[in-house]
Design a protein around this motif. Structure first.
Motif, PDB file in Angstrom:
ATOM      1  N   PRO A  90       0.878  -1.218   0.046  1.00 39.97           N
ATOM      2  CA  PRO A  90       0.155   0.005   0.008  1.00 39.97           C
ATOM      3  C   PRO A  90       0.969   1.375  -0.214  1.00 39.97           C
ATOM      4  O   PRO A  90       0.524   2.325  -0.720  1.00 39.97           O
ATOM      5  CB  PRO A  90      -0.712  -0.021   1.167  1.00 39.97           C
ATOM      6  N   ARG A  91       2.029   1.210   0.757  1.00 37.16           N
ATOM      7  CA  ARG A  91       2.717   2.554   0.859  1.00 37.16           C
ATOM      8  C   ARG A  91       3.490   2.862  -0.600  1.00 37.16           C
ATOM      9  O   ARG A  91       3.296   3.734  -1.074  1.00 37.16           O
ATOM     10  CB  ARG A  91       3.765   2.289   1.865  1.00 37.16           C
ATOM     11  N   ILE A  95       0.025   5.172  -1.441  1.00 39.18           N
ATOM     12  CA  ILE A  95       0.291   6.174  -0.310  1.00 39.18           C
ATOM     13  C   ILE A  95       1.361   7.138  -0.562  1.00 39.18           C
ATOM     14  O   ILE A  95       1.290   8.389  -0.789  1.00 39.18           O
ATOM     15  CB  ILE A  95       0.383   5.855   1.151  1.00 39.18           C
ATOM     16  N   PRO A 148      -7.785   9.245   9.065  1.00 41.01           N
ATOM     17  CA  PRO A 148      -6.662   8.105   8.369  1.00 41.01           C
ATOM     18  C   PRO A 148      -6.444   7.191   9.459  1.00 41.01           C
ATOM     19  O   PRO A 148      -6.254   6.064   9.110  1.00 41.01           O
ATOM     20  CB  PRO A 148      -5.384   9.208   8.682  1.00 41.01           C
ATOM     21  N   ASP A 149      -6.556   7.208  10.793  1.00 38.13           N
ATOM     22  CA  ASP A 149      -6.503   5.993  11.860  1.00 38.13           C
ATOM     23  C   ASP A 149      -7.775   4.640  11.312  1.00 38.13           C
ATOM     24  O   ASP A 149      -7.489   3.893  11.242  1.00 38.13           O
ATOM     25  CB  ASP A 149      -6.718   6.464  13.190  1.00 38.13           C
ATOM     26  N   CYS A 151      -9.107   4.526   8.581  1.00 37.47           N
ATOM     27  CA  CYS A 151      -8.859   3.924   7.244  1.00 37.47           C
ATOM     28  C   CYS A 151      -7.578   2.873   7.390  1.00 37.47           C
ATOM     29  O   CYS A 151      -7.630   1.687   6.645  1.00 37.47           O
ATOM     30  CB  CYS A 151      -8.549   5.059   6.045  1.00 37.47           C
ATOM     31  N   GLU A 152      -6.690   3.282   8.018  1.00 33.96           N
ATOM     32  CA  GLU A 152      -5.658   2.352   8.193  1.00 33.96           C
ATOM     33  C   GLU A 152      -6.182   0.981   8.905  1.00 33.96           C
ATOM     34  O   GLU A 152      -5.845  -0.136   8.586  1.00 33.96           O
ATOM     35  CB  GLU A 152      -4.352   2.940   9.286  1.00 33.96           C
ATOM     36  N   LYS A 153      -6.883   1.185  10.195  1.00 33.77           N
ATOM     37  CA  LYS A 153      -7.364   0.012  10.734  1.00 33.77           C
ATOM     38  C   LYS A 153      -8.084  -0.700  10.054  1.00 33.77           C
ATOM     39  O   LYS A 153      -8.267  -2.010  10.090  1.00 33.77           O
ATOM     40  CB  LYS A 153      -8.524   0.593  12.004  1.00 33.77           C
ATOM     41  N   LYS A 155      -7.829  -1.269   6.661  1.00 32.09           N
ATOM     42  CA  LYS A 155      -6.607  -1.455   5.589  1.00 32.09           C
ATOM     43  C   LYS A 155      -7.705  -0.973   4.329  1.00 32.09           C
ATOM     44  O   LYS A 155      -7.229  -1.456   3.202  1.00 32.09           O
ATOM     45  CB  LYS A 155      -6.748  -2.853   5.457  1.00 32.09           C
ATOM     46  N   TRP A 157      -6.832   1.012   2.213  1.00 34.88           N
ATOM     47  CA  TRP A 157      -5.523   1.803   1.537  1.00 34.88           C
ATOM     48  C   TRP A 157      -5.710   2.747   0.562  1.00 34.88           C
ATOM     49  O   TRP A 157      -5.162   3.893   0.664  1.00 34.88           O
ATOM     50  CB  TRP A 157      -4.447   0.938   1.120  1.00 34.88           C
ATOM     51  N   LEU A 160      -7.059   5.838   2.553  1.00 37.23           N
ATOM     52  CA  LEU A 160      -6.019   6.319   3.236  1.00 37.23           C
ATOM     53  C   LEU A 160      -5.235   7.425   2.334  1.00 37.23           C
ATOM     54  O   LEU A 160      -4.697   8.512   2.651  1.00 37.23           O
ATOM     55  CB  LEU A 160      -5.468   5.466   3.929  1.00 37.23           C
ATOM     56  N   SER A 161      -4.789   6.904   1.455  1.00 36.70           N
ATOM     57  CA  SER A 161      -3.870   7.790   0.371  1.00 36.70           C
ATOM     58  C   SER A 161      -4.499   9.086  -0.177  1.00 36.70           C
ATOM     59  O   SER A 161      -3.899  10.053  -0.064  1.00 36.70           O
ATOM     60  CB  SER A 161      -3.556   6.757  -1.053  1.00 36.70           C
TER      61      SER A 161
END
Ligand code: NDP
Length: 319
Positions: A90-91, A95, A148-149, A151-153, A155, A157, A160-161
């Motif tokens: 994902p990064r 992201i 963002p938290d 979205c991250e929890k 997943k 992605w 989040l991006s």
């Protein structure tokens, strides 16, 4: 008047470039690979392209590569960002290009005094994913921001991006005195100009391609031509400011299937939901700001028909 479009070969950007050329603008357009005919031929064939479309090579992760793209422009439309729901890293895949890429483009903009406004293509993905309940009495509007938290929890992605990129863009433009407008479209459908399949058109293809079930999702739909036009209103309307949600219709996939079966009675369409959960509820997204900007929403039925006719014409499906 000279404007710049990043990620010009994309689904939304191709329509934006077409409409800009039709309105007489000179367009400096970035693509990752100007020698890839699949990414450029449809742009070079547009009316006015020969005289007023200039292609540049730039990559979101290549620091400074947008300097020549934005040089001498009055407005920069930053649309480039990877849009995939399935990724391995994902990064690296989502992201970094979204977040670092947006800052890379904005840093280039900050060096160019002729730029009066930057319009970024954010997303409803940066609006609704915050854990707040979505129910029939809820009206989502531009004051909402995805978390963002959250979205991250989960997943999420891509969400989040887009959230990190939009947040960073607001911070950077405030600190650097850049006039920015953000457009936040829902799931974009409508005809394709480019020869390749993009993620949101694929979501329609998935429904008509022999799938057994439809997803238990309530999506926010909007036509690609309405989104492209909204970008131009955001430039041409001096009072445009802040964020604009762009959503014509919020409906569950089961309702979309009903529209498709009315449009194409002979088509085999999914009959059951992908899970046994209660259907994801419907809610509303405020149209007020977008309509004040000048957006007139294409009915979803027309957008879906045009999407499918386009998918047929480009041989992604045959029936
Ligand atoms: P596409 O996949 O068709 O276009 C994405 C564009 O981003 C392509 O031109 C792609 O270039 C470019 N891009 C991706 N990674 C990079 C990179 N590292 N460097 C330079 N360019 C890059 O998608 P859409 O047209 O649908 O999306 C355009 C924008 O709209 C995105 O910001 C997306 O998040 C946003 N959006 C889309 C929605 C939709 O439903 N379609 C909904 C809401 C927002 P290349 O062609 O070289 O791959």
């Amino acid at each position: 008047k000279v404007v710049s479009v990043t990620g010009a070969s994309g689904y939304i950007a191709s329509w934006l470039v077409k409409f800009l050329l039709e309105r007489g603008y000179t367009v400096k357009a970035s693509v990752r690979d100007p020698n890839d005919a699949k990414k450029t031929e449809h742009l070079l064939a547009l009316d006015g392209a020969k005289e007023r479309l200039h292609l540049f090579k730039a990559d979101l992760l290549d620091e400074g590569s947008f300097d020549p793209v934005v040089e001498g422009c009055e407005c920069v439309f930053h649309t480039a960002s990877p849009f995939y729901f399935t990724v391995n890293d994902p990064r690296a895949e989502l992201i970094d290009p979204a977040l670092k890429g947006t800052l890379n483009v904005l840093r280039s903009c900050s060096k160019v005094p002729s730029i009066k406004r930057v319009v970024i293509t954010s997303s409803m993905a940066a609006v609704v994913y915050n854990g707040k309940s979505l129910a029939p009495d809820v009206i989502v509007d531009e004051t909402w921001f995805s978390d963002p938290d959250f979205c991250e929890k989960l997943k999420f992605w891509y969400m989040l991006s887009k959230t990190l990129a939009e947040e960073a863009a607001w911070k950077f433009t405030k600190e650097n005195g850049i006039d920015m407008v953000s457009l936040n479209p829902g799931l974009v459908v409508g005809p394709l100009l480019q020869p390749t399949l993009n993620t949101s058109a694929e979501s329609v293809l998935n429904l008509i391609n022999g799938a057994k079930s439809y997803p238990n999702t309530t999506y926010r739909w909007v036509d690609v031509r309405d989104v492209a036009n909204a970008h131009i209103y955001a430039l041409e309307n001096p009072s445009a400011v802040g964020r604009y949600c762009l959503v014509g219709t919020v409906i569950h996939s089961s309702e979309v299937v009903k529209i498709l079966s009315k449009l194409y009675p002979d088509l085999t369409l999914p009959e059951q939901c992908a899970d046994d959960e209660p259907p994801m509820p419907k809610y509303e997204v405020s149209k007020e700001r977008a309509e004040n900007l000048g957006v007139k929403y294409t009915p979803l039925e027309a957008s879906l028909k045009d999407t499918i006719e386009s998918l047929k014409e480009k041989n992604f499906v045959s029936f």
